[in-house]
Design a protein around this motif. Sequence first.
Motif, short mmCIF file in Angstrom:
data_model
loop_
_atom_site.label_atom_id
_atom_site.label_comp_id
_atom_site.label_asym_id
_atom_site.label_seq_id
_atom_site.Cartn_x
_atom_site.Cartn_y
_atom_site.Cartn_z
N TRP A 57 -15.08 -15.46 -13.70
CA TRP A 57 -15.12 -14.01 -13.65
C TRP A 57 -14.87 -13.52 -12.22
N ILE A 58 -15.57 -14.08 -11.31
CA ILE A 58 -15.48 -13.60 -9.92
C ILE A 58 -14.11 -13.87 -9.32
N ASN A 59 -13.58 -15.03 -9.61
CA ASN A 59 -12.34 -15.42 -8.94
C ASN A 59 -11.07 -15.04 -9.68
N TYR A 60 -11.23 -14.68 -10.93
CA TYR A 60 -10.00 -14.49 -11.69
C TYR A 60 -10.02 -13.30 -12.64
N LEU A 61 -11.11 -13.08 -13.32
CA LEU A 61 -11.08 -12.13 -14.42
C LEU A 61 -11.54 -10.73 -14.05
N ARG A 62 -12.23 -10.61 -12.96
CA ARG A 62 -12.71 -9.29 -12.56
C ARG A 62 -11.55 -8.31 -12.52
N PRO A 63 -11.76 -7.11 -13.05
CA PRO A 63 -10.65 -6.16 -13.13
C PRO A 63 -10.16 -5.72 -11.76
N ASP A 64 -10.99 -5.83 -10.77
CA ASP A 64 -10.58 -5.32 -9.46
C ASP A 64 -9.93 -6.38 -8.58
N ILE A 65 -9.67 -7.52 -9.16
CA ILE A 65 -9.02 -8.56 -8.38
C ILE A 65 -7.58 -8.15 -8.08
N LYS A 66 -7.25 -8.26 -6.83
CA LYS A 66 -5.88 -7.97 -6.43
C LYS A 66 -5.13 -9.30 -6.36
N ARG A 67 -4.17 -9.45 -7.21
CA ARG A 67 -3.44 -10.72 -7.22
C ARG A 67 -2.12 -10.57 -6.47
N GLY A 68 -1.53 -11.69 -6.17
CA GLY A 68 -0.26 -11.65 -5.46
C GLY A 68 -0.41 -12.03 -4.01
N ASN A 69 0.68 -11.96 -3.31
CA ASN A 69 0.70 -12.42 -1.94
C ASN A 69 -0.17 -11.55 -1.04
N PHE A 70 -0.65 -12.17 -0.02
CA PHE A 70 -1.41 -11.45 0.99
C PHE A 70 -0.43 -10.70 1.90
N THR A 71 -0.80 -9.50 2.23
CA THR A 71 0.02 -8.75 3.17
C THR A 71 -0.23 -9.28 4.58
N SER A 72 0.66 -8.92 5.47
CA SER A 72 0.49 -9.38 6.85
C SER A 72 -0.78 -8.78 7.45
N THR A 91 -18.12 -13.25 3.28
CA THR A 91 -18.19 -12.11 4.17
C THR A 91 -16.80 -11.58 4.47
N ILE A 92 -15.91 -12.49 4.71
CA ILE A 92 -14.53 -12.09 4.96
C ILE A 92 -13.95 -11.42 3.72
N ALA A 93 -14.27 -11.97 2.58
CA ALA A 93 -13.75 -11.40 1.34
C ALA A 93 -14.28 -9.98 1.13
N ALA A 94 -15.49 -9.77 1.58
CA ALA A 94 -16.07 -8.43 1.42
C ALA A 94 -15.31 -7.39 2.23
N ARG A 95 -14.60 -7.86 3.23
CA ARG A 95 -13.82 -6.94 4.07
C ARG A 95 -12.42 -6.72 3.50
N LEU A 96 -12.07 -7.50 2.52
CA LEU A 96 -10.73 -7.39 1.95
C LEU A 96 -10.85 -7.07 0.46
N PRO A 97 -10.80 -5.82 0.13
CA PRO A 97 -11.00 -5.42 -1.26
C PRO A 97 -10.04 -6.10 -2.21
N GLY A 98 -10.58 -6.61 -3.28
CA GLY A 98 -9.74 -7.22 -4.29
C GLY A 98 -9.44 -8.67 -4.04
N ARG A 99 -9.88 -9.18 -2.93
CA ARG A 99 -9.65 -10.59 -2.63
C ARG A 99 -10.95 -11.36 -2.76
N THR A 100 -10.85 -12.56 -3.26
CA THR A 100 -12.05 -13.36 -3.45
C THR A 100 -12.21 -14.37 -2.32
N ASP A 101 -13.42 -14.81 -2.17
CA ASP A 101 -13.68 -15.80 -1.12
C ASP A 101 -12.86 -17.06 -1.35
N ASN A 102 -12.76 -17.42 -2.62
CA ASN A 102 -11.99 -18.63 -2.94
C ASN A 102 -10.53 -18.46 -2.55
N GLU A 103 -10.01 -17.33 -2.86
CA GLU A 103 -8.61 -17.06 -2.56
C GLU A 103 -8.38 -17.07 -1.05
N ILE A 104 -9.27 -16.42 -0.36
CA ILE A 104 -9.14 -16.36 1.10
C ILE A 104 -9.27 -17.75 1.71
#
Length: 256
Positions: A57-72, A91-104
Amino acid sequence: MVRAPCCEKMGLKRGPWTAEEDMTLVAHIEQHGHSNWRALPKQAGLLRCGKSCRLRWINYLRPDIKRGNFTSDEEEAIIQLHAMLGNRWSTIAARLPGRTDNEIKNVWHTHLKKRFESSSKPSGQAAPKRKAKKPAVAATASALEGPTSEPAASSLGQSLSMSPGQSLSTSSAADYSMASSLENTGSSSSESEEFQIDDSFWSETLAMSVHSSGSGMETSDTFGVDSASPSSSNDEMDFWVTLFMQAGDIQSLSQI
DNA sequence: AAACACGCCAACCGCACAGCC
DNA sequence: TGGCTGTGCGGTTGGCGTGTT
């Protein structure tokens, strides 16, 4: 202390999730929420352990997950935040809306780490391991996530995903210097390595950040709202300059 | 075209912490 | 007060896709 496994492993499915399982999980959470991860799979009729459901749920299914490439901008933010916070992915993920800690974490290990290492000389700056307690980080991160997050907590979260008196001052992480981040901005590190962050610094900085609108790395009050637009580079620079000014280290910065 | 190497990413694992009883 | 449980976190792994030889 020996702990029982998070769930009875017997008969529980592992490995990649199927679309059907995803749908089941999403439907159940939308209907009942996820107050108890351990009980959730049973209630939803999933042959997964609660932990696995939570991760999915947290890493993939949450509706607010922003998928796709990271911007610069996002990548830059990750590099800077990592230089400052170390491997505190949540903590870093909390600063980047829609991104998960795992993804980061993945992006860091696959792309940014190499880039960062190639662009900066070795400083011996090791990120502190999680042995150090970090109470407010988790609290803030979850506050940012949850629909019940307190406005005050969100405000703090906006300015910095860290609270005064937290791990930076109460643990081994107190030794955290800003060397890496200063290195990042081109400053000499010999002086900055001496720099220590104390409670008053965070208190003052946070207070200031709360009052100065738009100086944070991002502006979402929760993960859910679509305020995913990354802040401009100028705002980011203002943020760091503010931090350094507050720390009384602006002199070294002004020499850049 | 096949074999191999490499990179990416979803998922798992184990530890630590907080809250409850 | 101490043990137990639930949850969150960071580290690690395994599978898959893609590139290279």
